[in-house]
Structures are given as structure tokens and as C-alpha cells.
Design an enzyme around this catalytic site. Structure first.
Site, PDB file in Angstrom:
ATOM      1  CB  SER A   1      -0.895   0.008   1.240  1.00  0.00           C
ATOM      2  OG  SER A   1      -1.561   1.250   1.394  1.00  0.00           O
TER       3      SER A   1
ATOM      4  CE1 TYR B   1      -4.344  -1.921   4.738  1.00  0.00           C
ATOM      5  CE2 TYR B   1      -3.294   0.181   4.236  1.00  0.00           C
ATOM      6  CZ  TYR B   1      -3.925  -0.976   3.821  1.00  0.00           C
ATOM      7  OH  TYR B   1      -4.145  -1.182   2.478  1.00  0.00           O
TER       8      TYR B   1
END
Length: 324
Positions: free
Chosen positions: A143, A156
Site C-alpha cells: 500500500s 495498517y
């Protein structure tokens, strides 16, 4: 299109969202696809969606946090499909909230699902990928949050940063065996994942900013287009792909001016809810969405309409297991 025809592909986290689209894209290019996820009902619904498009697909229930289950998944896929040529590690969770209400447990959960899931998938798949006559291909979904830490997404971001490092290291080491490894760093995509993210603190406000940014056309990317670009990068054995112009700009800027991007993120963090604004009990997106009908809520719903439509298309409306 032809270079993937007839190959065996495995996608973890393949029952909804980006994983479902990656499976569809691989099947459209002629692959025999296996999708894996925790929830058997979501897998059955996903398989029905894929088969309605003419895809050849099999399903396997697997919790990627358990290495023994991953070993069984990989071994079974190779046995049933006559080998293994492409593996995409996509499973994970999204937790949204300030560190003041997110504790060590949330970081452990993110690392277990995102990083250890990618690690186990890689370790168990590589022996089979090395034996692929076509030359194995492995892709790990990171990501932009792993390249540039995002406030209120720290578990995350930490886990995705580890995934990116793993993919880069494996790319260097596995090249001698004819296996390519692609690190994929998407920016915001309209996958409907906001409905399964976990929101902590002032859950309604956290849901509002996250779902709005993830749904705005100028900031987020059409998920079908993203899946096509990812599969093309895997087919062409690219070592790294960063999706969305905003994500590419952010990654480059952080590389040359990290102090500037850190200060910009600090300003962004100040606009987000404080840790003491709401209860610490986490809520999933489908329950955290504001129920009122104020002008602000109506405006947010208008801004997220494309993401809501994506949720309808990508099997995001069913019961959640906590993974994409």
C-alpha cells in the site's frame, strides 16, 4: 493477454474487493484460478460471480494467519491445478483510529493478517513457483500506506511497510530461480472496503473521513482498472508498481523531501478526530456509518456513491470476517 493463458493462479483474500477483481482479471486472461479466504459463504458467492463471467475457479477456505492452513492451501492448489504458476498475496485487514485508542493488540492483528499472511503465502508457494515451466510469478499487495505512514492507519501502515520490504527482498533473491516477485503499492481504490474496515474512537467521524477519501474520483482509482494494471505488472514481471497519480506523487515526494511530507501529514492528523472524542469499542464500517440525515452526511454519501456501487459489485455487503 496470451502469456498467462493456461497458467494456474492462486489469490488469497479473493472473496471480495480487490482480490475478487484480481481473480476475475486472471481468469479473463485464461488462468485457472483458485480463490482463498476465511468465510466459506463469501467464497461461494464470489465463485458464483466469477463463474457467471465464464471463469474457471475453485475455492479454498484458509486463514492466512495459520501457516499450516496456508501449506494445505498451496499444496492442495498445486495438486488440483497441476502446478502453481502465479500467486497473489492480498489478504489483510484495515483498522482506522488514533493510537490513543489503538493498542498493541491492533498492531499484532495487522501484522498477523497482513505481514505474516504474506510471509506464509510466500514461503509455502516459492518451492512450487520455482518448478513452474512458465517461470513462477509472486505478487504481494502492499500500500502507499507502507511507503508513507498515514495518520489513524498506523497498524495498517506498519504491516504494509513490512510486506513491501519482503517483496523487494524476495525479488532480489528469487531471480536466480526464475521467479519474479512484484511489490504492489495501491493508493486509494474504490473497492467498498470501508464497509469491512474497523473503526475505533469516534467511529462515525473516522468512518466519514475514510469513506469519503476512498470514494472521491480525483483521489481514488477505479478498482477494475487497478486490478488490470496489477495483473499486467505481474505478467510483465515488474518488481514494483505504485497505483494512482496521487500515490506515485506522494511516494516520490517522501523519498526526496521526507520532512515536508511528515509535516503535511501532521497537519492532516490535526483535522482528524481526537482519541478522547468517542468510545474505544471498535465498529465495522457497516455499523459505523452515521445514521442521521444532516447536510454533511448527505454530502458524504454523494461523495461516496461510486464506492458504494463498488461494494455492491464486489461482494462487500455480506457478513464480515475482518479480511478484504
Amino acid at each position: 493477454m496470451r502469456e498467462l493463458n493456461g497458467l494456474s493462479a492462486l489469490v488469497t483474500g479473493g472473496s471480495r474487493g480487490l482480490g475478487l477483481l484480481l481473480a476475475r482479471e486472471l481468469a479473463g486472461r485464461g488462468c485457472r484460478v483458485t480463490i482463498a479466504a476465511r468465510d466459506p459463504h463469501e467464497l461461494a458467492e464470489a465463485a458464483e460471480l466469477l463463474r457467471s463471467d465464464g471463469a474457471e475457479v475453485r475455492t479454498a477456505v484458509c486463514d492466512v494467519r495459520d501457516q499450516n492452513q496456508v501449506r494445505g492451501l498451496v499444496t492442495g492448489t498445486a495438486r488440483e491445478q497441476g502446478g502453481l504458476d502465479i500467486v497473489i498475496g492480498n489478504a489483510g485487514i484495515i483498522q482506522v483510529g488514533p493510537v490513543g485508542v489503538l493498542g498493541a493488540r491492533e498492531f499484532h492483528d495487522a501484522l498477523d493478517s497482513i505481514f505474516l499472511g504474506a510471509l506464509y503465502t510466500s514461503l509455502e508457494s516459492l518451492p512450487y513457483l520455482r518448478e513452474s515451466p512458465a517461470g513462477g510469478r509472486l505478487a504481494l499487495i502492499g500500500s502507499i500506506g507502507g511507503l508513507l505512514a498515514v495518520p489513524h492507519l498506523l497498524p495498517y501502515s506498519c504491516a504494509k511497510a513490512a510486506v513491501g520490504t519482503l517483496a523487494e527482498g524476495l525479488h532480489e533473491e528469487q531471480a536466480r530461480y526464475g521467479v519474479s516477485v512484484t511489490a504492489v503499492h495501491p493508493g486509494l481504490m474504490r473497492t467498498g472496503s470501508h464497509l469491512h474496515a474497523r473503526f475505533t474512537g469516534n467511529a462515525e467521524r473516522e468512518f466519514a473521513w475514510f469513506s469519503t477519501l476512498a470514494g472521491l474520483p480525483l483521489l481514488s482509482m477505479n478498482a477494475e482498472r487497478a486490478a488490470g494494471r496489477i495483473v499486467t505488472a505481474v505478467a510483465r514481471r515488474r518488481p514494483r508498481v505504485v497505483l494512482t497519480p496521487l500515490a506515485r506523487t506522494g511516494a516520490r515526494l517522501h523519498g526526496v523531501a521526507p520532512v515536508l511530507t511528515t509535516r503535511m501529514n501532521r497537519l492532516f492528523a490535526r483535522m482528524l478526530p481526537r482519541a478522547d472524542e468517542g468510545p474505544s469499542r471498535p465498529l465495522e464500517g457497516s455499523r459505523a456509518a452515521p445514521r442521521d440525515r444532516t447536510a454533511a452526511t448527505r454530502a458524504r454519501r454523494l461523495a461516496t456513491v461510486l464506492n458504494e456501487r463498488a461494494a455492491d459489485r464486489l461482494n462487500q455487503r455480506g457478513p464480515s470476517t475482518g479480511t478484504r
